[in-house]
Scaffold this motif. Structure first.
Motif, short mmCIF file in Angstrom:
data_model
loop_
_atom_site.label_atom_id
_atom_site.label_comp_id
_atom_site.label_asym_id
_atom_site.label_seq_id
_atom_site.Cartn_x
_atom_site.Cartn_y
_atom_site.Cartn_z
N VAL A 46 10.16 -1.13 -2.23
CA VAL A 46 10.05 0.06 -1.37
C VAL A 46 10.46 -0.19 0.08
CG1 VAL A 46 8.20 1.00 -2.80
CG2 VAL A 46 7.60 -0.35 -0.79
N ALA A 47 10.39 -1.45 0.52
CA ALA A 47 10.73 -1.75 1.92
C ALA A 47 11.33 -3.14 2.03
CB ALA A 47 9.49 -1.62 2.81
N GLN B 120 -8.21 1.20 2.90
CA GLN B 120 -8.16 1.85 4.21
C GLN B 120 -7.15 3.00 4.22
OE1 GLN B 120 -7.34 -1.45 6.99
NE2 GLN B 120 -9.13 -0.75 8.12
N THR B 121 -5.99 2.76 3.60
CA THR B 121 -4.93 3.77 3.59
C THR B 121 -5.37 4.99 2.79
OG1 THR B 121 -3.28 1.99 3.73
CG2 THR B 121 -2.49 4.16 3.05
N ALA C 53 1.51 6.65 -6.92
CA ALA C 53 0.40 7.56 -7.23
C ALA C 53 0.85 9.01 -7.11
CB ALA C 53 -0.78 7.28 -6.31
N ILE C 54 1.61 9.30 -6.07
CA ILE C 54 2.09 10.67 -5.86
C ILE C 54 3.06 11.08 -6.97
CG2 ILE C 54 3.50 12.11 -4.31
CD1 ILE C 54 2.20 10.43 -1.99
N GLN C 55 3.92 10.13 -7.37
CA GLN C 55 4.92 10.42 -8.41
C GLN C 55 4.29 10.67 -9.77
OE1 GLN C 55 7.37 6.91 -8.11
NE2 GLN C 55 8.91 7.93 -6.83
N ALA D 224 0.84 -1.21 0.00
CA ALA D 224 0.00 0.00 0.00
C ALA D 224 0.87 1.25 0.00
CB ALA D 224 -0.94 -0.01 1.20
N GLU D 225 1.93 1.25 0.80
CA GLU D 225 2.82 2.42 0.83
C GLU D 225 3.48 2.63 -0.52
OE1 GLU D 225 5.58 2.43 4.05
OE2 GLU D 225 4.04 2.23 5.59
#
Length: 299
Positions: free
Chosen positions: A271-272, A171-172, A144-146, A137-138
């Protein structure tokens, strides 16, 4: 503790490093294939070449999250040379040996059936999939922001599929102030969407894809965002497909219409990787401990 066990790792990305380190800390004998280019190098392991002799000694074998493709190629970004596992090497795996991966493609499943080793797909487990849904999700939000010029707050977002990843993502998005529409395939999912304050619609209903839509996040691993659906979308929409390759979007038609559509599988490892690796490490080590505890003196 994993004292006395020989665990062989075949390829893998940064997530695999966390699993290797955990197994080493628990006193397993760890042998690795495909980490000869890693800097800094791994500590407390032996670097090996892939061979039948290596696997016949293994009590446990760990593949990358996507085990291998249907030609036997194993993802190994830290390897000097390409790693390809063939039938002869598979045949050396002892009957009943625990073989871990995230998700297995058809070749690995066929070899498990033919040579009777125990194939364990970690991403089939609810706990692993739910934990992994958080970095997914992160990562989806990051993309999406990029790729948009608007805020998530106030945007209209469609989430296709309310499985473990879709639910966490919806949810996020809601927590950031987005208006969330949930593409569902079952009545219980529609009920859950209403209970959560999301607007449900039938994911395959092309009529639902009209009006104001800023972002579409797909988690359904079958062709769902078809040419018929894409033809109704505003050209400003951004599609982020989180399903495993080849995704559930008609990327060719999206490009033809000038709609940005991005395939983004495996986001936790991008990402993580540390967090995703720790999730896998804890699960694998707990599973190995349980496996050999139940088998008792067979060790």
């Amino acid at each position: 503790m994993l004292t006395g066990l020989t665990i062989v790792f075949i390829g893998g990305d940064a997530r695999q490093i966390e699993i290797i380190n955990k197994c080493t800390e628990l006193d397993a004998t760890v042998k690795v294939v495909g980490f000869d280019q890693l800097e800094p190098p791994l500590f407390g392991v032996s670097h090996e070449k892939l061979s039948p002799g290596l696997l016949v000694e293994a009590d446990v074998i760990v593949f990358p999250v996507v085990g291998c493709d249907d030609q036997g190629k194993v993802s190994a970004p830290f390897a000097k040379e390409e790693i390809v596992i063939n039938r002869e090497v598979f045949s050396a795996i002892r009957e009943g040996t625990a073989v871990y991966t995230g998700m297995a493609k058809s070749l690995l499943k066929r070899m498990a059936a033919e040579f009777s080793f125990k194939l364990i797909e970690l991403l089939e487990r609810d706990d692993v999939a739910i934990y992994n849904s958080i970095p997914t999700a992160e990562g989806a939000l990051m993309m999406a922001i990029q790729h948009t010029d608007i805020t998530i707050h106030g945007s209209t977002c469609m989430v296709l599929g309310l499985g473990r990843t879709g639910f966490t993502l919806a949810q996020t998005l809601q927590g950031l102030g987005a208006k969330v529409k949930a593409g569902v395939r079952r009545e219980d999912q529609a009920a859950r969407a209403i209970q959560m304050g999301w607007k449900p619609f039938v994911a395959t209903d092309s009529a639902a894809y009209t009006g104001e839509i800023d972002l579409i996040f797909n988690t359904i691993p079958t062709m769902i965002v078809t040419a018929q659906i894409i033809s109704k979308l505003p050209r400003s929409v951004v599609i982020i497909d989180l399903a495993s390759a080849p995704g559930g979007t008609d990327f060719r038609f999206a490009e033809k219409r000038g709609i940005k559509a991005l395939l983004a599988p495996g986001l936790p490892g991008i990402v993580a990787p540390k967090t995703a690796g720790i999730i896998m490490a804890n699960t694998i080590c707990q599973s190995i401990s349980k496996e050999f505890h139940l088998r008792g003196d067979e060790m």
